[in-house]
Design a protein around this motif. Structure first.
Motif, PDB file in Angstrom:
ATOM      1  N   MET A 231      -9.756  50.408  -6.743  1.00  0.00           N
ATOM      2  CA  MET A 231      -9.162  50.422  -8.076  1.00  0.00           C
ATOM      3  C   MET A 231      -8.907  49.003  -8.581  1.00  0.00           C
ATOM      4  SD  MET A 231      -6.526  53.663  -8.143  1.00  0.00           S
ATOM      5  CE  MET A 231      -5.521  53.109  -6.770  1.00  0.00           C
ATOM      6  N   VAL A 232      -8.411  48.150  -7.713  1.00  0.00           N
ATOM      7  CA  VAL A 232      -8.147  46.766  -8.094  1.00  0.00           C
ATOM      8  C   VAL A 232      -9.454  46.064  -8.463  1.00  0.00           C
ATOM      9  CG1 VAL A 232      -7.385  44.520  -7.244  1.00  0.00           C
ATOM     10  CG2 VAL A 232      -6.023  46.558  -6.767  1.00  0.00           C
ATOM     11  N   ARG A 233     -10.479  46.275  -7.657  1.00  0.00           N
ATOM     12  CA  ARG A 233     -11.763  45.636  -7.945  1.00  0.00           C
ATOM     13  C   ARG A 233     -12.361  46.164  -9.242  1.00  0.00           C
ATOM     14  NH1 ARG A 233     -17.244  47.191  -5.233  1.00  0.00           N
ATOM     15  NH2 ARG A 233     -18.658  45.890  -6.438  1.00  0.00           N
ATOM     16  N   ALA A 234     -12.234  47.474  -9.480  1.00  0.00           N
ATOM     17  CA  ALA A 234     -12.771  48.051 -10.713  1.00  0.00           C
ATOM     18  C   ALA A 234     -12.109  47.423 -11.936  1.00  0.00           C
ATOM     19  CB  ALA A 234     -12.585  49.562 -10.713  1.00  0.00           C
ATOM     20  N   LYS A 235     -10.796  47.300 -11.912  1.00  0.00           N
ATOM     21  CA  LYS A 235     -10.105  46.657 -13.028  1.00  0.00           C
ATOM     22  C   LYS A 235     -10.571  45.220 -13.199  1.00  0.00           C
ATOM     23  CE  LYS A 235      -5.877  47.542 -11.631  1.00  0.00           C
ATOM     24  NZ  LYS A 235      -4.389  47.594 -11.621  1.00  0.00           N
ATOM     25  N   ARG A 236     -10.773  44.549 -12.097  1.00  0.00           N
ATOM     26  CA  ARG A 236     -11.171  43.141 -12.152  1.00  0.00           C
ATOM     27  C   ARG A 236     -12.557  42.973 -12.780  1.00  0.00           C
ATOM     28  NH1 ARG A 236     -10.724  41.601  -6.640  1.00  0.00           N
ATOM     29  NH2 ARG A 236      -8.486  41.504  -7.005  1.00  0.00           N
ATOM     30  N   VAL A 237     -13.500  43.821 -12.362  1.00  0.00           N
ATOM     31  CA  VAL A 237     -14.849  43.656 -12.905  1.00  0.00           C
ATOM     32  C   VAL A 237     -14.897  44.071 -14.370  1.00  0.00           C
ATOM     33  CG1 VAL A 237     -15.952  43.923 -10.637  1.00  0.00           C
ATOM     34  CG2 VAL A 237     -15.698  45.926 -12.126  1.00  0.00           C
ATOM     35  N   GLN A 238     -14.106  45.068 -14.757  1.00  0.00           N
ATOM     36  CA  GLN A 238     -14.107  45.473 -16.162  1.00  0.00           C
ATOM     37  C   GLN A 238     -13.455  44.418 -17.044  1.00  0.00           C
ATOM     38  OE1 GLN A 238     -12.516  49.581 -15.485  1.00  0.00           O
ATOM     39  NE2 GLN A 238     -14.344  50.215 -16.606  1.00  0.00           N
ATOM     40  N   VAL A 239     -12.388  43.812 -16.579  1.00  0.00           N
ATOM     41  CA  VAL A 239     -11.774  42.721 -17.333  1.00  0.00           C
ATOM     42  C   VAL A 239     -12.763  41.576 -17.499  1.00  0.00           C
ATOM     43  CG1 VAL A 239     -10.045  40.886 -17.205  1.00  0.00           C
ATOM     44  CG2 VAL A 239      -9.375  43.264 -16.828  1.00  0.00           C
ATOM     45  N   ALA A 240     -13.452  41.217 -16.426  1.00  0.00           N
ATOM     46  CA  ALA A 240     -14.422  40.122 -16.501  1.00  0.00           C
ATOM     47  C   ALA A 240     -15.523  40.425 -17.515  1.00  0.00           C
ATOM     48  CB  ALA A 240     -15.023  39.857 -15.122  1.00  0.00           C
ATOM     49  N   TRP A 241     -15.981  41.681 -17.531  1.00  0.00           N
ATOM     50  CA  TRP A 241     -17.036  42.080 -18.478  1.00  0.00           C
ATOM     51  C   TRP A 241     -16.545  41.985 -19.919  1.00  0.00           C
ATOM     52  CZ3 TRP A 241     -21.981  42.316 -17.648  1.00  0.00           C
ATOM     53  CH2 TRP A 241     -22.824  43.000 -18.519  1.00  0.00           C
ATOM     54  N   MET A 242     -15.337  42.464 -20.173  1.00  0.00           N
ATOM     55  CA  MET A 242     -14.779  42.393 -21.515  1.00  0.00           C
ATOM     56  C   MET A 242     -14.555  40.943 -21.945  1.00  0.00           C
ATOM     57  SD  MET A 242     -14.465  45.476 -22.812  1.00  0.00           S
ATOM     58  CE  MET A 242     -15.840  46.247 -21.930  1.00  0.00           C
ATOM     59  N   LYS A 243     -14.057  40.114 -21.056  1.00  0.00           N
ATOM     60  CA  LYS A 243     -13.816  38.710 -21.409  1.00  0.00           C
ATOM     61  C   LYS A 243     -15.120  37.991 -21.725  1.00  0.00           C
ATOM     62  CE  LYS A 243     -10.703  36.384 -19.060  1.00  0.00           C
ATOM     63  NZ  LYS A 243      -9.884  35.869 -17.923  1.00  0.00           N
ATOM     64  N   GLU A 244     -16.155  38.300 -20.965  1.00  0.00           N
ATOM     65  CA  GLU A 244     -17.448  37.642 -21.190  1.00  0.00           C
ATOM     66  C   GLU A 244     -17.997  37.945 -22.574  1.00  0.00           C
ATOM     67  OE1 GLU A 244     -20.840  35.428 -20.816  1.00  0.00           O
ATOM     68  OE2 GLU A 244     -19.117  35.440 -19.461  1.00  0.00           O
TER      69      GLU A 244
END
Length: 252
Positions: A231-244
């Motif tokens: 769950m932590v990793r999923a949030k992290r990768v989605q945040v990174a995608w949105m920020k990019e």
């Protein structure tokens, strides 16, 4: 895994959402964040816009991705009691077949479209994060058939009802968050996504999560170390995608 087990199992998380309730277009919505330029539309799984887990996720995206986050009600006011998660004996309270009929793609598409159009009037950049039911809808919002584009990027977590045609038509940067075990986003659909989307000329990120199942992003067990880390990793990768794609130069 049976359909009801897939859809209704999970865990309710601890926490207190910090957003407010308001309107987006004509839909009741959970709203959090204050970025005038950047918005994220979160499309919930079948537990909907009042579910505490997904409101907490919205809070996280608002802060970490620096966005105003909107999570509308796309289920016509239907709210599933979260207590069902904790009691298998209560599953018969929920008519999954009726839910599917009442929330068919053709039924809810006009609301999805009107909400995104309302966001375009307020914000310069729009991302979509969709879970389960929100998977097909995020792909339709990101379709190349819309000119101009409706949204700037999408991320679909364990998508449901997603078709090959919807993947064929993707026209914006797209991320898929895929658990190892998923009766909705099957092995066949996973293979198709990884074979076809890279040919569409859009940035593509496929985040694979071994050892977890459908719904882990929104209803995973925080007391299980493997699920918690996923769950932590999923949030992290989605945040990174949105920020990019919402804060970068947007070029691809």
């Amino acid at each position: 895994m049976a359909a009801k087990e897939c859809c209704l199992t999970g865990f309710e998380w601890d926490g207190t959402p910090i957003g407010k309730e308001g309107k987006l277009a004509n839909n009741d919505s959970y709203i959090v964040g204050d970025n005038a330029d950047v918005a994220i539309l979160v499309i919930a799984d079948l537990f909907g816009w009042t579910f505490i887990n997904e409101r907490l996720l919205c809070d996280h995206y608002a802060e970490e991705a620096d966005a105003t986050v909107y999570m509308p009600d796309f289920f016509g006011g239907l709210v599933i009691a979260p207590e069902i998660l904790r009691d298998i004996r209560r599953w018969n309270e929920f008519d999954l077949e009726k839910f599917h009929k009442d929330n068919d793609k053709h039924v809810r598409w006009p609301e999805l479209l009107s909400c995104v159009q309302a966001l375009r009037q307020k914000h310069k950049k729009i991302g979509v994060i969709g879970y389960c039911y929100g998977g097909w809808s995020s792909f339709q919002l990101g379709s190349s058939t819309h000119n101009p584009r409706l949204v700037d990027c999408i991320s679909a977590g364990h998508p449901t009802w997603l078709t090959k045609e919807e993947m064929d038509n993707i026209g914006v940067p797209v991320q898929i968050v895929a658990p190892e075990t998923d009766m909705a986003f099957t092995e066949e659909l996973k293979r198709y996504a990884n074979e076809v989307i890279p040919t569409k000329g859009v940035p593509y990120d496929y985040a694979f999560f071994p050892g977890v199942e459908h719904s882990f992003c929104t209803r995973g067990n925080p007391d299980d170390e493997k699920e918690r880390l996923a769950m932590v990793r999923a949030k992290r990768v989605q945040v990174a995608w949105m920020k990019e794609w919402l804060h970068g130069d947007g070029k691809w």
